[in-house]
Enzyme design. Structure first.
Site, mmCIF file in Angstrom:
data_model
loop_
_atom_site.group_PDB
_atom_site.id
_atom_site.type_symbol
_atom_site.label_atom_id
_atom_site.label_comp_id
_atom_site.label_asym_id
_atom_site.label_seq_id
_atom_site.Cartn_x
_atom_site.Cartn_y
_atom_site.Cartn_z
ATOM 1 N N LEU A 85 0.864 -1.185 0.000
ATOM 2 C CA LEU A 85 0.000 0.000 0.000
ATOM 3 C C LEU A 85 0.897 1.231 0.000
ATOM 4 O O LEU A 85 1.879 1.294 0.752
ATOM 5 C CB LEU A 85 -0.890 0.031 1.258
ATOM 6 C CG LEU A 85 -2.106 -0.894 1.298
ATOM 7 C CD1 LEU A 85 -2.768 -0.825 2.672
ATOM 8 C CD2 LEU A 85 -3.125 -0.549 0.214
ATOM 9 N N ASP A 86 0.554 2.232 -0.824
ATOM 10 C CA ASP A 86 1.282 3.500 -0.816
ATOM 11 C C ASP A 86 1.211 4.131 0.566
ATOM 12 O O ASP A 86 0.243 3.894 1.306
ATOM 13 C CB ASP A 86 0.626 4.489 -1.803
ATOM 14 C CG ASP A 86 0.763 4.044 -3.244
ATOM 15 O OD1 ASP A 86 1.776 3.405 -3.563
ATOM 16 O OD2 ASP A 86 -0.144 4.344 -4.043
#
Length: 300
Positions: A45-46
């Site tokens: 996930l960013d």
């Protein structure tokens, strides 16, 4: 590995990742707190994104290749009228537009994004280009192209519309490798405007759901009280969709030594099965020509 990482910790922590930290940074922080020898995660996930981030420790890391192919579900908010370098709030504004699409216009174009579609991942992404991360090249102003890829969107719907904020909320279920930031960018482009994500939350990652997660504050609380291992779910927790087969002690020893077993006394199954002894996962096996062959053996 430094002498700090001394514990044989096996199992899962399904984290509700907070905003503002990368998946790898948070994994390493928790690994450090637990003194765990080995750790990995499923589905990056960013830093900007929140939600389901499965963290695997010890023997659970052997299951990552079997569990990372699952589909993912995200909720996201798309702001129209401003495009950014990163397609989210982390980047600088690169373009603006006065065109705000109506609710009807948005709903009309969404079916065009369902099914197998082509995406060009963002330049600010963790994709490797000639051995370097794309986001590092982008930050250094390098000129490079990212190859397009085919992804699958299984479901895409608008869940709310906020004309006063120039925003709309969406929910998408998609294949591994989908960039939701790019999807938002492409939706805005299709509507003859520009846009970027102001929120992104993963609610499902294969078999892992938001209801399985623990908040970082709660995890820190458990670790602070010295109850570190109580936060860990057993390695076999997320093998719920494959057949379990019960082994004898003799069969357990054979599999642990990498030997195969006759499949005759076991119920038939397709794909892979979890071979168990005394409720402990011994191996993942597959049936080839009526022979059970271990494809991953666990030391639990």
């Amino acid at each position: 590995m430094s002498s700090h990482y001394t514990e044989n910790i096996n199992g899962w922590i399904i984290l509700d990742k907070p905003q503002g930290i990368s998946s790898n940074q948070i994994l390493r922080k928790i690994q450090y707190e637990l003194h765990a020898k080995k750790a990995g995660h499923i589905g990056t996930l960013d830093p900007f994104a929140t939600g389901v981030l499965p963290l695997a420790f010890g023997e659970a890391t052997k299951l990552i290749p079997f569990l990372e192919e699952g589909n993912k579900t995200y909720e996201f908010t798309l702001k129209f009228g401003q495009g950014t370098t990163t397609d989210d709030t982390e980047g600088e504004i690169t373009q603006t537009s006065n065109h705000l699409p109506s609710q009807e216009e948005i709903e009309q174009i969404l079916p065009q994004f369902i099914g197998n579609i082509i995406q060009i991942p963002p330049k600010y992404s963790a994709i490797h280009i000639n051995g370097q991360r794309a986001y590092e090249l982008a930050r250094n102003g390098a000129d490079f192209e990212i190859p397009q890829r085919e992804i699958t969107i299984f479901e895409l719907k608008m869940t709310d519309y906020h004309p006063q904020q120039n925003e709309a909320d969406f929910c998408v279920t998609c294949s591994k490798g989908t960039y939701v930031r790019t999807l938002g960018h492409d939706i805005a482009e299709k509507l003859h405007t520009c846009g970027h994500l102001t929120a992104l939350r993963r609610t499902k990652n294969g078999l892992f759901k938001i209801s399985d997660t623990i908040l970082l504050e709660n995890l820190k609380n458990i670790l602070y009280k010295g109850q570190g291992v109580s936060a860990i779910l057993p390695v076999e927790t997320f093998l719920c969709d494959i057949t379990d087969i019960a082994l004898t002690e003799e069969e357990t020893l054979m599999l642990k030594h990498g030997q195969s077993l006759s499949a005759q006394r076991f119920p038939p199954f397709t794909g892979k099965a979890a071979a168990m002894y005394n409720h402990k996962l011994i191996a993942l096996v597959e049936n080839k020509d009526n022979t059970l062959i271990p494809i991953r053996v666990f030391n639990l």
